[in-house]
Design an enzyme around this catalytic site. Structure first.
Site, short mmCIF file in Angstrom:
data_model
loop_
_atom_site.label_atom_id
_atom_site.label_comp_id
_atom_site.label_asym_id
_atom_site.label_seq_id
_atom_site.Cartn_x
_atom_site.Cartn_y
_atom_site.Cartn_z
N CYS A 16 24.87 33.60 35.95
CA CYS A 16 24.53 33.64 34.54
C CYS A 16 23.86 34.98 34.27
O CYS A 16 23.32 35.61 35.17
CB CYS A 16 23.58 32.52 34.18
SG CYS A 16 24.13 30.92 34.75
N GLY A 65 20.33 29.77 38.27
CA GLY A 65 20.06 29.15 39.57
C GLY A 65 20.22 27.64 39.49
O GLY A 65 20.78 27.12 38.52
N LYS A 110 43.67 39.34 44.72
CA LYS A 110 43.64 40.01 43.42
C LYS A 110 44.59 39.32 42.45
O LYS A 110 44.24 39.03 41.32
CB LYS A 110 44.07 41.49 43.52
CG LYS A 110 43.11 42.46 44.11
CD LYS A 110 41.94 42.84 43.24
CE LYS A 110 40.79 41.92 43.46
NZ LYS A 110 39.81 42.30 44.45
N GLU A 131 43.41 35.73 41.42
CA GLU A 131 42.19 35.59 40.60
C GLU A 131 42.37 36.09 39.17
O GLU A 131 41.74 35.55 38.27
CB GLU A 131 40.97 36.23 41.28
CG GLU A 131 40.99 37.72 41.40
CD GLU A 131 39.74 38.26 42.09
OE1 GLU A 131 38.67 37.64 42.00
OE2 GLU A 131 39.82 39.32 42.70
N HIS A 148 56.53 31.68 60.93
CA HIS A 148 55.96 30.47 61.53
C HIS A 148 55.53 29.46 60.47
O HIS A 148 54.64 28.65 60.72
CB HIS A 148 54.78 30.83 62.44
CG HIS A 148 55.18 31.72 63.56
ND1 HIS A 148 55.92 31.27 64.64
CD2 HIS A 148 55.00 33.05 63.76
CE1 HIS A 148 56.15 32.28 65.46
NE2 HIS A 148 55.61 33.36 64.95
N LYS A 205 31.00 37.48 38.51
CA LYS A 205 30.97 38.69 39.34
C LYS A 205 30.15 38.51 40.61
O LYS A 205 30.56 38.93 41.67
CB LYS A 205 30.42 39.85 38.51
CG LYS A 205 30.39 41.18 39.23
CD LYS A 205 31.78 41.70 39.51
CE LYS A 205 31.78 42.99 40.29
NZ LYS A 205 33.10 43.23 40.90
C1 F6R Z 1 37.20 39.37 44.31
C2 F6R Z 1 35.76 39.48 44.38
C3 F6R Z 1 35.00 38.48 45.19
C4 F6R Z 1 33.81 39.16 45.86
C5 F6R Z 1 32.94 38.13 46.58
C6 F6R Z 1 31.77 38.79 47.29
O1 F6R Z 1 37.76 40.40 43.56
O2 F6R Z 1 35.19 40.36 43.79
O3 F6R Z 1 35.82 37.88 46.14
O4 F6R Z 1 34.26 40.12 46.75
O5 F6R Z 1 32.45 37.19 45.65
O6 F6R Z 1 30.98 39.52 46.39
P1 F6R Z 1 29.95 40.60 46.88
O7 F6R Z 1 30.73 41.74 47.45
O8 F6R Z 1 29.19 41.00 45.66
O9 F6R Z 1 29.11 39.95 47.93
#
Ligand code: F6R
Length: 617
Positions: free
Chosen positions: A2, A101, A494, A497, A513, A612
């Site tokens: 959030c 959280g 990629k 998602e 396989h 993110k």
């Molecule tokens: C995919 C993506 C996620 C992050 C994962 C780890 O494009 O961005 O798979 O790589 O959530 O995030 P970080 O690198 O911030 O620990």
């Protein structure tokens, strides 16, 4: 996940908070809300959907107070409804709260509060926390340690709260004050000119100030427009450390691009340059890292490496595994951070741990770091966000230096992790069997990466045309070998998602396989095809697909000549040194996913269900 923004100063708070929330939408975005304190009452506006929905709402336009807070929500407890959106008010109307959280013991606290006569409008754990603060606030005598009564009521509440939180609190009887506290969820305080801000991410406050304080777990900050006092949960005083943010607001804006993902793909040549700047030895034969906090002697005593990460960062770790094994001839293990933290696997002595994380806040990666430290291992971090929890808790590390990554789908952070992984392989290799000459050639190869990435990006228009022809498929395979197998995994990640197409990554030869059963004219395969010793093997795998009528997109390096008619579409990237090849091959894979998602009308920067940084388990 959030987004949190708080403001206290001379300006109208609501427009500044809304602007900050828009910059945080990538963190979570199923609902948004703002509360300001004005004329002796809290005015609250909240809505499901995007911040833009909320902004259109007349209610936010009328908010005139100069102290307030806002939130973008990514639901954990309770569905996506206006009532569950933050901010929440206590049932007696005295306290307002936003929260990032999960409060694990919320059910017990709720039962206690119901008994005391508090009522609830939402299904959230946040409203429980809010009412508990109100309960303590109503009972609290003047505080000790020079704290206000307000801070003391938050402290008492948090001592009872199990779980994770980043919170901002306002009290009706403390109109010039914000209280903010964290455990497991990032919070950054901005100290401006006659104003103070708090946010879950620098992006929300960098337009107002570059002077920031990174709040630590277990700390409570008491903010007025001109003052900041930090104490701990145990009521000890903490001297705030003021840091300067090195990037500007332009870094977090779209400019002429349609999406942050597109911008960040095209930023990769510059990002690679930034990630390696100043990190080569004077004799040009190895890499240097300033912040490892481990001597060369200690490094020589290391016998194996363990990498933990999640998602895209794990794919970068897997390529790094290949590089260290290949160039430093040392054993490396990679694990999903979320599995490692519970697996209790037997570990070897003299193992050096690395975690990789763009955000530095991913809860599973943080837990893996803590678990390794608990077992007595040193843990280093490869991380992009300066001052993140992982950066602070690691024993040392390497910053990626690629600026803010806003698009949910990681791109420039990924390729910079690949680059840093290759530099690590060089650094370790040069302590062992890699000769001076090999080191010099390796360094030259790494320095060529930005230029080669620029050439790979020139394929964008061609890839866009291919994307138009492939956007209607519902399944796709990505196939590569050796260091390009993790790039196949990354291509599949990629694509799924951001375009919601089901995709899988496999080692090209493994395909026969099992996954080959999926192949038909309805399931295309993307092959990563470099020149070199594996070329004929990969061509054989392609022929097996072709024989089953599977459409093929081949991403080839410049000198590869495929048998006529084998690939339906070909994308050519420049030849590159083995250490750089995964970086260069990543670019067409990212562009293909991006253009397919655009073609399908997907919301590229804000894919459904994703955020993110994943700060909950
Ligand atoms: C995919 C993506 C996620 C992050 C994962 C780890 O494009 O961005 O798979 O790589 O959530 O995030 P970080 O690198 O911030 O620990």
């Amino acid at each position: 996940m959030c987004g949190i923004v708080g403001y206290i100063g001379r300006q109208k708070a609501a427009p500044l908070i809304l602007e900050g929330l828009k910059r945080l939408e990538y963190r979570g975005y199923d609902s948004a809300g703002v509360a300001v304190l004005e004329n002796g009452r809290f005015s609250v506006a909240k809505r499901i959907g995007r911040v833009a929905n909320l902004e259109k709402d007349g209610a936010t336009q009328r908010l005139a107070g100069t102290a307030g807070m806002g939130h973008t929500r990514w639901a954990t407890h309770g569905g996506v409804t206006d009532a569950n959106a933050h901010p929440h008010l206590s049932s007696d109307g005295t306290i307002a709260l936003i929260h990032n959280g999960v409060i694990e013991n919320y059910a017990q606290i709720k039962a206690f509060l119901i008994d005391k006569g508090y009522t609830f409008k939402s299904e959230t754990d946040t409203e429980v926390l809010c009412n508990l603060i109100a309960y303590h606030h109503a009972k609290e005598p003047a505080g000790h340690n020079g704290d206000s009564r307000f801070v003391e009521s938050v402290r008492k509440t948090l001592r009872h709260a199990e779980g994770t939180y980043g919170i901002v609190v306002m009290a009706l009887d403390a109109p010039g004050e914000l209280v903010t506290a964290r455990k497991g969820s990032p919070l950054i305080i901005g100290l401006g000119d006659g104003e103070s801000l708090v946010a879950s991410d620098v992006a929300a406050i960098v337009s107002r100030t570059q002077n920031v304080v990174y709040l630590k777990d277990g700390e409570i900050a008491h903010l007025t427009a001109k003052n900041l006092a930090i104490t701990t949960l145990g009521a000890g005083a903490v001297e705030p450390v003021i840091d300067k943010v090195t990037w500007s607001i332009a870094d977090a804006e779209l400019g002429t691009f349609s999406h942050f993902m597109e911008k960040e793909i095209f930023e990769q040549p510059a990002a690679l340059e930034n990630a390696m700047r100043g990190r080569f030895s004077e004799d040009g034969s190895t890499a240097n890292f300033g912040g490892l906090n481990i001597t060369a002697g200690e490094f020589r005593g290391i016998e194996r490496f363990m990498f933990c990460a999640c998602g895209t960062a794990l794919h970068a770790a897997m390529v790094t595994e290949h590089m260290i094994e290949r160039f430093a001839r040392m054993p490396v293990e990679c694990d999903y951070a979320s599995e490692f933290r519970y697996r209790n696997s037997p570990l070897f002595r003299n193992t050096l741990f690395f975690v990789m994380s763009q955000s530095g806040e991913t809860i599973d990666t943080l837990a893996a770091l803590r678990e390794a430290k608990r077992k007595g291992y040193k843990v280093l971090a490869v991380n992009n966000v300066v001052g993140s929890t992982i950066a602070r808790e690691a024993d040392g590390g390497i910053y990626q230096h690629v600026g803010p990554e806003v698009g949910v789908a990681s791109t420039k952070a990924f390729t910079s992790q690949l680059l840093i992984g290759a530099m690590l392989a060089l650094y370790i290799g040069r302590m062992r069997d890699l000769s001076f000459g090999e080191g010099v050639r390796f360094v030259e190869a790494l320095k060529s990466a930005p230029g080669l990435a620029r050439i790979a990006l020139e394929q964008a228009a061609h890839i866009r045309e291919i994307a138009k022809r492939f956007a209607h498929y519902t399944d796709m395979l990505f196939l590569g070998r050796l260091s390009l197998f993790p790039i196949a995994l990354e291509g599949a990640l990629k694509l799924k998602e951001i375009s919601y197409i089901h995709a899988e990554g496999y080692p090209a030869a493994e395909m026969k396989h099992g996954p080959i059963a999926l192949i038909s004219e309805k399931c295309p395969s993307v092959f990563l095809v470099p020149s070199g010793e594996m070329l004929n093997k990969i061509i054989s795998s392609m022929q097996e697909i072709k024989a089953r009528k599977g459409p093929i997109i081949a991403i080839v390096t410049a000198s590869v000549e495929l048998p006529a008619g084998l690939a339906d579409e070909t994308i050519v990237v420049p030849e590159a040194h083995e250490a750089v090849l995964p970086i260069i091959m990543s670019i067409p894979v990212q562009l293909l996913s991006y253009y397919i998602a655009v073609e399908r009308g997907c919301d590229v920067d804000k894919p459904r269900n994703l955020a993110k940084s994943v700060t909950v388990e």
